[in-house]
Design an enzyme around this catalytic site. Structure first.
Site, PDB file in Angstrom:
ATOM      1  N   HIS A 160       0.819  -1.226   0.000  1.00 27.62           N
ATOM      2  CA  HIS A 160       0.000   0.000   0.000  1.00 27.62           C
ATOM      3  C   HIS A 160       0.849   1.271   0.000  1.00 27.62           C
ATOM      4  O   HIS A 160       0.299   2.368  -0.135  1.00 27.62           O
ATOM      5  CB  HIS A 160      -0.948   0.026   1.202  1.00 27.62           C
ATOM      6  CG  HIS A 160      -1.959  -1.068   1.192  1.00 27.62           C
ATOM      7  ND1 HIS A 160      -2.811  -1.272   0.130  1.00 27.62           N
ATOM      8  CD2 HIS A 160      -2.239  -2.041   2.095  1.00 27.62           C
ATOM      9  CE1 HIS A 160      -3.584  -2.321   0.379  1.00 27.62           C
ATOM     10  NE2 HIS A 160      -3.256  -2.812   1.562  1.00 27.62           N
ATOM     11  N   ASP A 196      -2.619 -10.582  -2.445  1.00 28.39           N
ATOM     12  CA  ASP A 196      -3.215 -10.119  -1.192  1.00 28.39           C
ATOM     13  C   ASP A 196      -4.689  -9.781  -1.447  1.00 28.39           C
ATOM     14  O   ASP A 196      -5.059  -9.393  -2.556  1.00 28.39           O
ATOM     15  CB  ASP A 196      -2.465  -8.877  -0.701  1.00 28.39           C
ATOM     16  CG  ASP A 196      -2.874  -8.428   0.689  1.00 28.39           C
ATOM     17  OD1 ASP A 196      -2.140  -8.726   1.651  1.00 28.39           O
ATOM     18  OD2 ASP A 196      -3.946  -7.779   0.822  1.00 28.39           O
ATOM     19  N   HIS A 198      -6.290  -7.280  -0.424  1.00 31.71           N
ATOM     20  CA  HIS A 198      -6.441  -5.843  -0.706  1.00 31.71           C
ATOM     21  C   HIS A 198      -5.646  -5.459  -1.953  1.00 31.71           C
ATOM     22  O   HIS A 198      -4.545  -5.970  -2.164  1.00 31.71           O
ATOM     23  CB  HIS A 198      -5.935  -5.017   0.486  1.00 31.71           C
ATOM     24  CG  HIS A 198      -6.610  -5.356   1.784  1.00 31.71           C
ATOM     25  ND1 HIS A 198      -6.093  -6.279   2.675  1.00 31.71           N
ATOM     26  CD2 HIS A 198      -7.768  -4.904   2.317  1.00 31.71           C
ATOM     27  CE1 HIS A 198      -6.911  -6.374   3.725  1.00 31.71           C
ATOM     28  NE2 HIS A 198      -7.936  -5.558   3.539  1.00 31.71           N
ATOM     29  N   ASP A 286      -4.534 -13.023   3.361  1.00 32.34           N
ATOM     30  CA  ASP A 286      -5.798 -12.547   3.939  1.00 32.34           C
ATOM     31  C   ASP A 286      -7.010 -12.838   3.050  1.00 32.34           C
ATOM     32  O   ASP A 286      -8.121 -12.410   3.372  1.00 32.34           O
ATOM     33  CB  ASP A 286      -5.724 -11.056   4.323  1.00 32.34           C
ATOM     34  CG  ASP A 286      -5.047 -10.190   3.280  1.00 32.34           C
ATOM     35  OD1 ASP A 286      -4.731 -10.694   2.184  1.00 32.34           O
ATOM     36  OD2 ASP A 286      -4.846  -8.992   3.565  1.00 32.34           O
TER      37      ASP A 286
HETATM   38  C1  OKP Z   1      -3.066  -4.246   4.620  1.00 31.75           C
HETATM   39  B1  OKP Z   1      -2.693  -5.427   3.727  1.00 31.75           B
HETATM   40  C2  OKP Z   1     -11.571  -2.047   6.414  1.00 31.75           C
HETATM   41  C3  OKP Z   1     -10.383  -1.800   7.319  1.00 31.75           C
HETATM   42  C4  OKP Z   1      -9.109  -1.805   6.511  1.00 31.75           C
HETATM   43  C5  OKP Z   1      -6.707  -1.483   6.625  1.00 31.75           C
HETATM   44  C6  OKP Z   1      -6.334  -2.748   5.947  1.00 31.75           C
HETATM   45  C7  OKP Z   1      -4.900  -2.770   5.510  1.00 31.75           C
HETATM   46  C8  OKP Z   1      -4.520  -4.075   4.848  1.00 31.75           C
HETATM   47  N1  OKP Z   1     -12.787  -2.146   7.155  1.00 31.75           N
HETATM   48  N2  OKP Z   1      -7.962  -1.570   7.311  1.00 31.75           N
HETATM   49  O1  OKP Z   1      -3.072  -5.301   2.385  1.00 31.75           O
HETATM   50  O2  OKP Z   1      -3.113  -6.702   4.191  1.00 31.75           O
HETATM   51 ZN    ZN Z   2      -4.266  -7.257   2.640  1.00 34.34          ZN
END
Ligand code: OKP
Ligand code: ZN
Length: 344
Positions: A160, A196, A198, A286
């Site tokens: 990120h 990932d 995200h 995740d």
């Molecule tokens: C980092 B990685 C959503 C909350 C999100 C931040 C997530 C960061 C993920 N309700 N909080 O990509 O695993």
């Molecule tokens: Zn993630």
């Protein structure tokens, strides 16, 4: 499989994060490393070595010098302003219509260099993020020197983080720095596959107008989850990079292995066609069915299958750990991908 790991990465240890309107225990915890290490050892996955120390040179190939300097001094500046506080977080951001000038004062500067509230700086952050980059660069060097595959057991994660912004538990973009290092050491083309849950929006942003890096990502549809503002299908690259960014957003709750696998085939097909010298995998676990902040339905046996699919590309491969928050199974899921890759 060779793993590179540093204990110093545990020094980034914020107590809390802002989630669902409350302060909750920090999910991206140092314990993640212990769970993965233990599973690697229990399953005899191979050698685990410490990283070499690199200068900030390779980091500066990807991140802005003022951002690097900010991270190095942020804790000390915060501590002078708030001696009682244990973690530095911004509260205010240069949003639409505001000036993009770095303020002198630490809180303003924190907001300038942050996309969100989920990357707090603590006393040990600088040491830990340098160690995390060292793990990625050491593993990268081993692959460059002929190791067919290596695993950088990195934490904090990186995907990120963009050129001058921290976000989503990330500060330095480990995968992007390693990718640039391959190119700087003679590679012509590198593919990054981000699995990932995200979207790796920092990595996308770093290479968006480049055609020597293909960025392909499978992730939660940004209309439904973090990072919310990037990761859509129509983001295909810019200028020379047009056609070298592939986003495959997937819907929450209904994405299981069958749906995931179909998207994976698309990404792997595009990577094969690109003919990269190296493959860098941003390995987030995740997507797991019981991950506490995610909503895909990938199981541990599916992760083994994922490893198989990645190995089919037959490229020298660098795995870089990103997310994964179901602590007790994080190690087994990581091992499943790596074993699936090696067993091919
Ligand atoms: C980092 B990685 C959503 C909350 C999100 C931040 C997530 C960061 C993920 N309700 N909080 O990509 O695993
Ligand atoms: Zn993630």
């Amino acid at each position: 499989m060779l793993t590179i790991y540093s204990e110093q990465q545990k020094l980034h240890n914020p107590a809390r994060e802002f989630l669902g309107g409350d302060l909750v225990p920090y999910l991206e915890s140092p314990k993640r490393l212990d769970y993965v290490l233990e599973a690697l050892q229990d399953n005899n996955l191979g050698r685990i070595e410490w990283p070499e120390s690199f200068s900030t040179g390779p980091i500066a190939r990807v991140h802005r010098p003022d951002y690097i300097e900010f991270l190095e001094t942020a804790w000390q500046r915060w501590h002078q302003t708030y001696p009682e506080s244990t973690q530095a977080s911004p509260y205010c951001f240069p949003h639409r219509g505001l000036r993009h000038v770095v303020p002198e004062q630490i809180e303003g500067a924190l907001g300038y260099y942050s996309m969100d509230l989920t990357a707090p700086v603590v006393e040990g952050t600088w040491t830990a993020i340098r160690a995390s980059v060292d793990c990625a660069l050491t593993a990268q060097k081993r692959v460059l020197d002929g190791e067919p595959v290596a695993f950088a057991l990195c934490r904090p994660p990186g995907h990120h983080a963009s050129g001058d912004l921290m976000a989503g538990y990330c500060f330095f973009n480990n995968a992007a720095i390693a990718t640039q290092a391959f190119l700087d050491q003679g590679a012509d083309k590198v593919a990054i596959l981000d699995v990932d849950y995200h979207h790796g929006h920092g990595t996308q942003a770093i290479f968006y107008s480049r055609n020597d890096v293909l960025f392909a990502s499978l992730h939660a549809d940004p209309r439904q989850d973090y990072p919310h503002y990037l990761g859509h299908e129509d983001e295909t690259g810019d200028g020379a990079g047009l056609g070298f960014n592939l986003n495959l957003p997937l819907p929450l709750h209904v994405t299981g292995w069958a749906e995931y696998r179909r998207a994976l085939e698309v990404a792997l097909g595009r990577i094969g066609e690109f003919e990269p010298d190296y493959l860098v995998v941003s390995l987030g676990l995740d997507t797991y069915e019981r991950d506490p902040i995610s909503f895909f339905n990938i199981t541990t046996p599916d992760f083994l299958e994922l490893g198989h699919c990645l190995a089919a590309l037959k490229k020298p491969t660098l795995f870089v750990l990103e997310g994964g928050y179901a602590l007790e199974v994080l190690g087994n899921n990581t091992v499943a991908v790596l074993e699936g890759f090696s067993a091919f």
